[in-house]
Design a protein around this motif. Sequence first.
Motif, mmCIF file in Angstrom:
data_model
loop_
_atom_site.group_PDB
_atom_site.id
_atom_site.type_symbol
_atom_site.label_atom_id
_atom_site.label_comp_id
_atom_site.label_asym_id
_atom_site.label_seq_id
_atom_site.Cartn_x
_atom_site.Cartn_y
_atom_site.Cartn_z
ATOM 1 N N LEU A 24 2.725 6.662 -6.724
ATOM 2 C CA LEU A 24 1.745 7.518 -7.393
ATOM 3 C C LEU A 24 1.998 9.005 -7.143
ATOM 4 C CD1 LEU A 24 -1.510 5.432 -6.946
ATOM 5 C CD2 LEU A 24 -0.183 5.787 -9.021
ATOM 6 N N LYS A 34 -3.062 -4.601 -3.866
ATOM 7 C CA LYS A 34 -3.452 -3.834 -2.684
ATOM 8 C C LYS A 34 -4.922 -4.105 -2.349
ATOM 9 C CE LYS A 34 -4.264 0.859 -1.607
ATOM 10 N NZ LYS A 34 -4.175 2.203 -2.121
ATOM 11 N N GLU A 35 -5.752 -4.165 -3.395
ATOM 12 C CA GLU A 35 -7.178 -4.448 -3.174
ATOM 13 C C GLU A 35 -7.328 -5.785 -2.463
ATOM 14 O OE1 GLU A 35 -9.118 -4.275 -6.953
ATOM 15 O OE2 GLU A 35 -8.505 -2.177 -7.197
ATOM 16 N N ARG A 56 -1.875 -2.058 -7.578
ATOM 17 C CA ARG A 56 -3.182 -1.625 -7.038
ATOM 18 C C ARG A 56 -4.087 -2.828 -6.836
ATOM 19 N NH1 ARG A 56 -2.687 3.137 -9.727
ATOM 20 N NH2 ARG A 56 -3.422 2.323 -11.704
ATOM 21 N N LYS A 57 -4.063 -3.758 -7.801
ATOM 22 C CA LYS A 57 -4.898 -4.965 -7.682
ATOM 23 C C LYS A 57 -4.486 -5.753 -6.455
ATOM 24 C CE LYS A 57 -6.028 -6.098 -12.429
ATOM 25 N NZ LYS A 57 -5.609 -7.001 -13.493
ATOM 26 N N HIS A 114 -6.263 -5.409 1.115
ATOM 27 C CA HIS A 114 -7.254 -4.655 1.885
ATOM 28 C C HIS A 114 -8.470 -5.505 2.177
ATOM 29 C CE1 HIS A 114 -5.770 -0.319 1.114
ATOM 30 N NE2 HIS A 114 -4.932 -1.062 1.788
ATOM 31 N N SER A 170 0.824 -1.195 0.000
ATOM 32 C CA SER A 170 0.000 0.000 0.000
ATOM 33 C C SER A 170 0.868 1.260 0.000
ATOM 34 C CB SER A 170 -0.875 -0.059 1.255
ATOM 35 O OG SER A 170 -1.789 0.943 1.250
ATOM 36 N N LEU A 187 2.218 -0.626 -11.816
ATOM 37 C CA LEU A 187 1.468 0.106 -10.799
ATOM 38 C C LEU A 187 0.017 -0.362 -10.755
ATOM 39 C CD1 LEU A 187 2.790 3.768 -11.128
ATOM 40 C CD2 LEU A 187 3.247 2.129 -9.327
ATOM 41 N N ARG A 188 -0.511 -0.654 -11.937
ATOM 42 C CA ARG A 188 -1.905 -1.130 -11.979
ATOM 43 C C ARG A 188 -2.016 -2.470 -11.249
ATOM 44 N NH1 ARG A 188 -4.288 -1.531 -17.800
ATOM 45 N NH2 ARG A 188 -3.775 0.669 -17.834
ATOM 46 N N GLU A 197 2.692 1.777 -3.298
ATOM 47 C CA GLU A 197 1.799 2.299 -4.330
ATOM 48 C C GLU A 197 1.555 3.787 -4.132
ATOM 49 O OE1 GLU A 197 -2.585 1.851 -6.150
ATOM 50 O OE2 GLU A 197 -2.142 2.215 -4.066
ATOM 51 N N GLU A 198 1.277 4.167 -2.892
ATOM 52 C CA GLU A 198 1.049 5.595 -2.610
ATOM 53 C C GLU A 198 2.266 6.419 -3.002
ATOM 54 O OE1 GLU A 198 -1.561 4.629 1.305
ATOM 55 O OE2 GLU A 198 0.172 5.941 1.534
#
Lengths: 193, 249
Positions: free
Chosen positions: A104, A176-177, A173-174, A180, A97, A169-170, A100-101
């Motif tokens: 970005l 990270k989902e 994000r996946k 989470h 997470s 990065l995409r 990624e932050e």
Amino acid sequence: MEDRRKDLELLEKIAEGSRAAFDRFYEKYAPMVYHIALRIVGDEVEAEDVSHDVFLEILQKPHQFDPKRGSVQAFLAVKTKSRSLDRLRKKRDLLVSRLEEAALTEKGAEFDFLRQLEQQVIIDALTHLPEEQRQAIIHFYFHGETQREIAAAMNKPLGSVKSLIRYGLRNLRKQKELFHWMGAGRGEEQHEA
Amino acid sequence: MKHSHISEAKIVDWLLGMLPEQEKEDVSNHLKQCLECQRLLEAWKNIGLKEEAQYEAPPLSHKERIWAQAEAQKQTKRMRRGLRMAGGWIGAALAVFLFTLRLSAPSDGPAASHDRSDEPYRYQIVEQHTDIPIERIIHNPKTKQIPIEPSALFQQMDGTIWLNDDTKEMLMEIEGLPPFAARDYQLWIIYTNNEVKGELLTIRHGAARILITGEDVKQFKQIKASLEPKGGSAAPTGPETFTIDLEHE
């Protein structure tokens, strides 16, 4: 110097079990500790946990502080940074997470301390990215190489390197989902503990 | 030539204006020529550490929780110390008790055992690689091969199920499962009567192989896997890894 002497006195009293001394010490330094932890781990709950660990350590080992090495602020700051990085090492969801932050925001500042994590920890966190995407992200964000330099090193056109970073990065994000999603039950586990 | 850096604590103190004049000057001089220490200083600056800064405090309950935990740990330590002292006596008493119990038990009585035939599920699981006759199962002409389609979150996963109603065997191989320290993968077997049985999967290097044998195999309707809290759940809760409908002959 006067301040350092007062801090030493507080730590002495904490060692003797004084609640009042701990309250004063905590109120003086908790905002700074929490601020550092929050800036490194990027999550309020985790930053509270890191601060919790730092102050618990002070209660348990108040004699750890050595005034010859610097002020109490510096001692707490370095300890908080170290505990925050430990937390990122241990909790891959948090690290993913955070990566990624940081990626970005595209600001080097966000990476300053994350770069201190061992390369292997970063590689592990990105382990589910396809090899080329992972390499492109590591070179771009952690080695500070330009996209053109990466293109030359990977023997690929510049456009492909840009795509690799974007897809990486995409995928991050996946991932990270997923983390989470899994993290939803964490509160209960903490409650039980 | 060996280059010595300034300690991180000193860099923080320099930034916070906590150093005496001479030391401050020494650090300033070092910083002018040392890129690595400059970077460290920048990192602390970027984190927002500065002289006279006002930071947001953690929630009010935070301090109480720390104190309470420290007190609880002190209490535990005291108890442990007490227990260690009492341990010798308790150990001796336990030995006497067990000895007496053994003497009073019938010498030719049956050993306690768990009779699986009483259980509603009649199957066995083999997870050891060496005990699974993979070739025999896979090459049996009556064996059905079913590829496993992972769910969207586990696209990197790959796997196959081999099902044989004649030999009452179901072999499953999965690879590409990301490891999670605080989670376990759990297999869910859904029966034709919609009963559900959960089994933890042993994952090695992201892969799992499991053989299920027994009468029940013919009644398996669906196989699912999901990520669950460590030790498994009574019912699926975590993100689903895959779901496979089994077609029997």
